[in-house]
Design a protein around this motif. Structure first.
Motif, PDB file in Angstrom:
ATOM      1  N   THR A   1       0.837  -1.206   0.000  1.00 29.51           N
ATOM      2  CA  THR A   1       0.000   0.000   0.000  1.00 29.51           C
ATOM      3  C   THR A   1       0.871   1.255   0.000  1.00 29.51           C
ATOM      4  O   THR A   1       2.018   1.245   0.446  1.00 29.51           O
ATOM      5  CB  THR A   1      -0.930   0.029   1.216  1.00 29.51           C
ATOM      6  N   ARG A   2       0.298   2.307  -0.525  1.00 29.41           N
ATOM      7  CA  ARG A   2       0.883   3.650  -0.447  1.00 29.41           C
ATOM      8  C   ARG A   2      -0.284   4.619  -0.321  1.00 29.41           C
ATOM      9  O   ARG A   2      -1.071   4.782  -1.255  1.00 29.41           O
ATOM     10  CB  ARG A   2       1.717   3.957  -1.675  1.00 29.41           C
TER      11      ARG A   2
ATOM     12  N   GLU B   1       4.782  -1.458   3.047  1.00 28.19           N
ATOM     13  CA  GLU B   1       4.559  -0.042   2.778  1.00 28.19           C
ATOM     14  C   GLU B   1       5.513   0.415   1.683  1.00 28.19           C
ATOM     15  O   GLU B   1       6.734   0.340   1.840  1.00 28.19           O
ATOM     16  CB  GLU B   1       4.781   0.784   4.049  1.00 28.19           C
ATOM     17  N   ALA B   2       4.957   0.842   0.579  1.00 30.06           N
ATOM     18  CA  ALA B   2       5.780   1.322  -0.535  1.00 30.06           C
ATOM     19  C   ALA B   2       6.417   2.657  -0.177  1.00 30.06           C
ATOM     20  O   ALA B   2       5.787   3.511   0.447  1.00 30.06           O
ATOM     21  CB  ALA B   2       4.938   1.458  -1.789  1.00 30.06           C
ATOM     22  N   THR B   3       7.673   2.837  -0.580  1.00 27.50           N
ATOM     23  CA  THR B   3       8.355   4.116  -0.378  1.00 27.50           C
ATOM     24  C   THR B   3       8.522   4.862  -1.698  1.00 27.50           C
ATOM     25  O   THR B   3       9.117   5.939  -1.732  1.00 27.50           O
ATOM     26  CB  THR B   3       9.736   3.890   0.257  1.00 27.50           C
TER      27      THR B   3
ATOM     28  N   ASP C   1       6.270   5.302  -5.755  1.00 26.56           N
ATOM     29  CA  ASP C   1       5.023   4.929  -6.419  1.00 26.56           C
ATOM     30  C   ASP C   1       5.148   4.794  -7.931  1.00 26.56           C
ATOM     31  O   ASP C   1       4.209   4.358  -8.592  1.00 26.56           O
ATOM     32  CB  ASP C   1       3.902   5.915  -6.081  1.00 26.56           C
TER      33      ASP C   1
ATOM     34  N   TRP D   1      -1.771   1.049  -9.473  1.00 25.34           N
ATOM     35  CA  TRP D   1      -2.246   1.400  -8.135  1.00 25.34           C
ATOM     36  C   TRP D   1      -3.766   1.512  -8.183  1.00 25.34           C
ATOM     37  O   TRP D   1      -4.319   2.146  -9.073  1.00 25.34           O
ATOM     38  CB  TRP D   1      -1.648   2.728  -7.687  1.00 25.34           C
TER      39      TRP D   1
END
Length: 322
Positions: free
Chosen positions: A194-195, A265-267, A269, A283
């Protein structure tokens, strides 16, 4: 995750009776037990009753369709104290069978044995898995995975000689060099990345139009689950992942994997897919995913019900991942 074991194939507390597997006298007694039952497979498909609630058919060991097949029986465990086996009758040839459908990724065909009632048929587990109770699902997944392992591991990996089925189906022993081989399970990470308000979704070539699912990949030797999550997401979608955690697992007998459901957790995108790994990645916002689950999204189809991807997404939408 409190709901972890409610995933399809998540387990039912089956007594697997592992202490009987190497005891020849105990196994003989289990086979002679008048309460012993067998679930039946034909070329990877399960015999089940379609009368709702649908479920696996359990037959006494002296049932006519099991004649000649009990030597390859697998002891699955005990149900209410009685032995439960899995038996394959792959030598049976259904009349008028369309061979083009059997063995497909999503096999819609059903086979009816003339010795069985009309509503009892062989069906592909992937198609019927959501119909089953937790106990039936555990029995079915176990039987399918172990039989598939026997089909693909008939020769000793050490010396090449043909090995023999031992320990009630839970081992193969080489008569030439004495090596022992055990059922294989491949660890796979499947990731809810997720982001902000969005989740990362991907699709493989050949999937139905609009169908997307969570990214997934095999864990490599010498690798932790967390490292595998970060590596697979970056390899497939070019997205960097920071924090990673475990959510739930699912035995996946197609043919024999254990899916480790993780969050991450995506850092970053920006998406850059590897076309050798996946066809597309996007996404998807929480609102769009909710619309897809309701069957109202104009383009997006959710992951298949029964798969851990569907389970994780459903609980993400409901804020039940803790």
């Amino acid at each position: 995750m409190k709901l972890a074991e409610t995933v399809t194939f998540g387990g039912s507390g089956l007594d697997r009776a592992a202490e009987l597997r190497g005891d020849a006298l105990a196994l003989q007694g289990a086979r002679l037990n008048p309460d012993a039952r067998a679930i039946v497979m034909w070329r990877g498909k399960l015999l089940l009753s379609k009368t709702r609630p649908a479920g696996l058919v359990r037959l006494p060991l002296d049932h006519p369709i099991l004649e000649g097949a009990l030597d390859g029986a697998i002891l699955l465990g005990r149900e209410d104290g009685a032995p439960c086996f899995a038996v394959a009758i792959d030598a049976w040839e259904p009349a008028g069978q369309d061979q083009g459908q059997v063995g497909q990724f999503f096999d819609p065909s059903e086979q009816h044995h003339p010795a069985m009632p009309e509503d009892e048929v062989f069906a592909e587990l992937r198609r019927v898995m959501t119909w089953l109770t937790p106990r039936d699902a555990e029995l079915a997944a176990t039987a399918k995975a172990v039989f598939e392992w026997h089909l693909s591991h008939q020769f000793c990996a050490k010396c090449g000689a043909r090995s023999a089925v031992t320990h009630a189906g839970w081992q193969r022993t080489c008569p030439s060099c004495g090596a022992h081989h055990f059922p294989r399970t491949d660890p796979v990470v499947i990731m809810l990345i997720t982001r902000g308000n969005s989740v990362l979704m991907g699709r493989s070539p050949g999937w139905p139009q609009g169908m997307y699912s969570l990214l997934a990949g095999f864990v490599e030797p010498g690798e932790t689950l967390e490292a595998a999550v970060r590596r697979e997401v970056f390899e497939e979608a070019g997205v960097h992942v920071g924090s990673v955690g475990y959510l739930a697992s699912q035995p996946w007998p197609f043919p024999a994997s254990l899916m480790f459901g993780c969050w991450g957790e995506a850092t970053s995108d920006e998406i850059t897919i590897d076309p050798l790994e996946i066809e597309d990645a996007i996404w998807v916002t929480r609102e769009d995913m909710a619309q897809a689950f309701a069957g109202e999204h104009p383009v997006l189809m959710p992951a298949r019900k029964g798969a851990i991807a569907h389970f994780l997404l459903e609980n993400w939408l409901a804020d039940r991942l803790d």
